[in-house]
Design a protein around this motif. Sequence first.
Motif, PDB file in Angstrom:
ATOM      1  N   ARG A 110      -0.187  -2.023  -5.791  1.00 57.80           N
ATOM      2  CA  ARG A 110       1.201  -2.497  -5.914  1.00 57.80           C
ATOM      3  C   ARG A 110       1.702  -3.018  -4.576  1.00 57.80           C
ATOM      4  O   ARG A 110       2.401  -4.040  -4.523  1.00 57.80           O
ATOM      5  CB  ARG A 110       2.100  -1.381  -6.446  1.00 57.80           C
ATOM      6  CG  ARG A 110       1.854  -1.072  -7.912  1.00 57.80           C
ATOM      7  CD  ARG A 110       2.927  -0.202  -8.513  1.00 57.80           C
ATOM      8  NE  ARG A 110       3.013   1.110  -7.929  1.00 57.80           N
ATOM      9  CZ  ARG A 110       2.612   2.231  -8.513  1.00 57.80           C
ATOM     10  NH1 ARG A 110       2.078   2.197  -9.723  1.00 57.80           N
ATOM     11  NH2 ARG A 110       2.749   3.394  -7.918  1.00 57.80           N
ATOM     12  N   LEU A 111       1.352  -2.352  -3.495  1.00 62.24           N
ATOM     13  CA  LEU A 111       1.757  -2.814  -2.168  1.00 62.24           C
ATOM     14  C   LEU A 111       1.127  -4.169  -1.861  1.00 62.24           C
ATOM     15  O   LEU A 111       1.803  -5.082  -1.371  1.00 62.24           O
ATOM     16  CB  LEU A 111       1.367  -1.775  -1.117  1.00 62.24           C
ATOM     17  CG  LEU A 111       1.739  -2.096   0.330  1.00 62.24           C
ATOM     18  CD1 LEU A 111       3.248  -2.272   0.484  1.00 62.24           C
ATOM     19  CD2 LEU A 111       1.242  -0.989   1.252  1.00 62.24           C
ATOM     20  N   ARG A 112      -0.155  -4.336  -2.183  1.00 64.87           N
ATOM     21  CA  ARG A 112      -0.820  -5.626  -1.959  1.00 64.87           C
ATOM     22  C   ARG A 112      -0.166  -6.731  -2.781  1.00 64.87           C
ATOM     23  O   ARG A 112       0.019  -7.848  -2.290  1.00 64.87           O
ATOM     24  CB  ARG A 112      -2.312  -5.530  -2.290  1.00 64.87           C
ATOM     25  CG  ARG A 112      -3.149  -4.970  -1.161  1.00 64.87           C
ATOM     26  CD  ARG A 112      -4.640  -5.197  -1.387  1.00 64.87           C
ATOM     27  NE  ARG A 112      -5.140  -4.611  -2.616  1.00 64.87           N
ATOM     28  CZ  ARG A 112      -5.561  -3.354  -2.748  1.00 64.87           C
ATOM     29  NH1 ARG A 112      -5.518  -2.538  -1.722  1.00 64.87           N
ATOM     30  NH2 ARG A 112      -6.014  -2.919  -3.901  1.00 64.87           N
ATOM     31  N   ILE A 113       0.186  -6.442  -4.028  1.00 62.44           N
ATOM     32  CA  ILE A 113       0.853  -7.441  -4.869  1.00 62.44           C
ATOM     33  C   ILE A 113       2.129  -7.917  -4.188  1.00 62.44           C
ATOM     34  O   ILE A 113       2.391  -9.123  -4.102  1.00 62.44           O
ATOM     35  CB  ILE A 113       1.146  -6.881  -6.281  1.00 62.44           C
ATOM     36  CG1 ILE A 113      -0.160  -6.706  -7.064  1.00 62.44           C
ATOM     37  CG2 ILE A 113       2.124  -7.780  -7.041  1.00 62.44           C
ATOM     38  CD1 ILE A 113      -0.018  -5.896  -8.350  1.00 62.44           C
ATOM     39  N   LEU A 114       2.907  -6.998  -3.691  1.00 59.28           N
ATOM     40  CA  LEU A 114       4.156  -7.362  -3.013  1.00 59.28           C
ATOM     41  C   LEU A 114       3.862  -8.201  -1.769  1.00 59.28           C
ATOM     42  O   LEU A 114       4.575  -9.175  -1.490  1.00 59.28           O
ATOM     43  CB  LEU A 114       4.931  -6.090  -2.653  1.00 59.28           C
ATOM     44  CG  LEU A 114       6.413  -6.246  -2.419  1.00 59.28           C
ATOM     45  CD1 LEU A 114       7.124  -6.811  -3.631  1.00 59.28           C
ATOM     46  CD2 LEU A 114       7.012  -4.916  -2.028  1.00 59.28           C
ATOM     47  N   MET A 115       2.819  -7.854  -1.051  1.00 61.64           N
ATOM     48  CA  MET A 115       2.447  -8.616   0.142  1.00 61.64           C
ATOM     49  C   MET A 115       1.953 -10.014  -0.239  1.00 61.64           C
ATOM     50  O   MET A 115       2.316 -11.001   0.400  1.00 61.64           O
ATOM     51  CB  MET A 115       1.392  -7.852   0.946  1.00 61.64           C
ATOM     52  CG  MET A 115       1.956  -6.583   1.563  1.00 61.64           C
ATOM     53  SD  MET A 115       0.717  -5.420   2.188  1.00 61.64           S
ATOM     54  CE  MET A 115      -0.123  -6.379   3.405  1.00 61.64           C
ATOM     55  N   TRP A 116       1.137 -10.128  -1.276  1.00 65.28           N
ATOM     56  CA  TRP A 116       0.660 -11.440  -1.724  1.00 65.28           C
ATOM     57  C   TRP A 116       1.811 -12.337  -2.140  1.00 65.28           C
ATOM     58  O   TRP A 116       1.806 -13.534  -1.874  1.00 65.28           O
ATOM     59  CB  TRP A 116      -0.298 -11.299  -2.896  1.00 65.28           C
ATOM     60  CG  TRP A 116      -1.595 -10.629  -2.601  1.00 65.28           C
ATOM     61  CD1 TRP A 116      -2.274 -10.595  -1.399  1.00 65.28           C
ATOM     62  CD2 TRP A 116      -2.394  -9.882  -3.520  1.00 65.28           C
ATOM     63  NE1 TRP A 116      -3.433  -9.873  -1.537  1.00 65.28           N
ATOM     64  CE2 TRP A 116      -3.537  -9.426  -2.822  1.00 65.28           C
ATOM     65  CE3 TRP A 116      -2.254  -9.544  -4.862  1.00 65.28           C
ATOM     66  CZ2 TRP A 116      -4.535  -8.671  -3.429  1.00 65.28           C
ATOM     67  CZ3 TRP A 116      -3.244  -8.787  -5.463  1.00 65.28           C
ATOM     68  CH2 TRP A 116      -4.375  -8.359  -4.752  1.00 65.28           C
ATOM     69  N   LEU A 117       2.802 -11.751  -2.806  1.00 64.86           N
ATOM     70  CA  LEU A 117       3.938 -12.537  -3.295  1.00 64.86           C
ATOM     71  C   LEU A 117       4.851 -13.013  -2.172  1.00 64.86           C
ATOM     72  O   LEU A 117       5.706 -13.865  -2.393  1.00 64.86           O
ATOM     73  CB  LEU A 117       4.725 -11.751  -4.340  1.00 64.86           C
ATOM     74  CG  LEU A 117       4.015 -11.580  -5.685  1.00 64.86           C
ATOM     75  CD1 LEU A 117       4.799 -10.629  -6.582  1.00 64.86           C
ATOM     76  CD2 LEU A 117       3.793 -12.915  -6.367  1.00 64.86           C
ATOM     77  N   LYS A 118       4.652 -12.493  -0.974  1.00 67.74           N
ATOM     78  CA  LYS A 118       5.434 -12.984   0.175  1.00 67.74           C
ATOM     79  C   LYS A 118       5.092 -14.447   0.439  1.00 67.74           C
ATOM     80  O   LYS A 118       5.943 -15.226   0.852  1.00 67.74           O
ATOM     81  CB  LYS A 118       5.162 -12.128   1.408  1.00 67.74           C
ATOM     82  CG  LYS A 118       6.001 -12.527   2.600  1.00 67.74           C
ATOM     83  CD  LYS A 118       5.814 -11.581   3.750  1.00 67.74           C
ATOM     84  CE  LYS A 118       6.765 -11.946   4.890  1.00 67.74           C
ATOM     85  NZ  LYS A 118       6.602 -11.024   6.015  1.00 67.74           N
TER      86      LYS A 118
END
Length: 102
Positions: A13-21
């Motif tokens: 979930r943290l990576r998803i948020l980072m990718w969406l940046k």
Amino acid sequence: MTETFKALSNPTRLRILMWLKDPEANFPEQGGHPGVPDDLKGGVCVGSIRDKAGISQSTASQYLDVLQRCGLLLSERHGKWTYFRRNEEAIAELARFVGGEL
């Protein structure tokens, strides 16, 4: 804030948020389906997120739901496709909390 920290405690979930940046750098071009507007405001289709994360559709949906319920993601539905993008206001509020309260 507790729900937000719980959501971010999962590495995917943290990576998803980072990718969406930076969705343009992390995902293929979005849209192109009938009824989907040209301007998706940085939104990324669930299928693209699922593929990049290497998780099942149901897991992707659950992870995105968790991030949306705590306010970190916004979604837009266009036909049968749902596009997710970061809620920058909520992320800025989280940064202020971490920087000022912790």
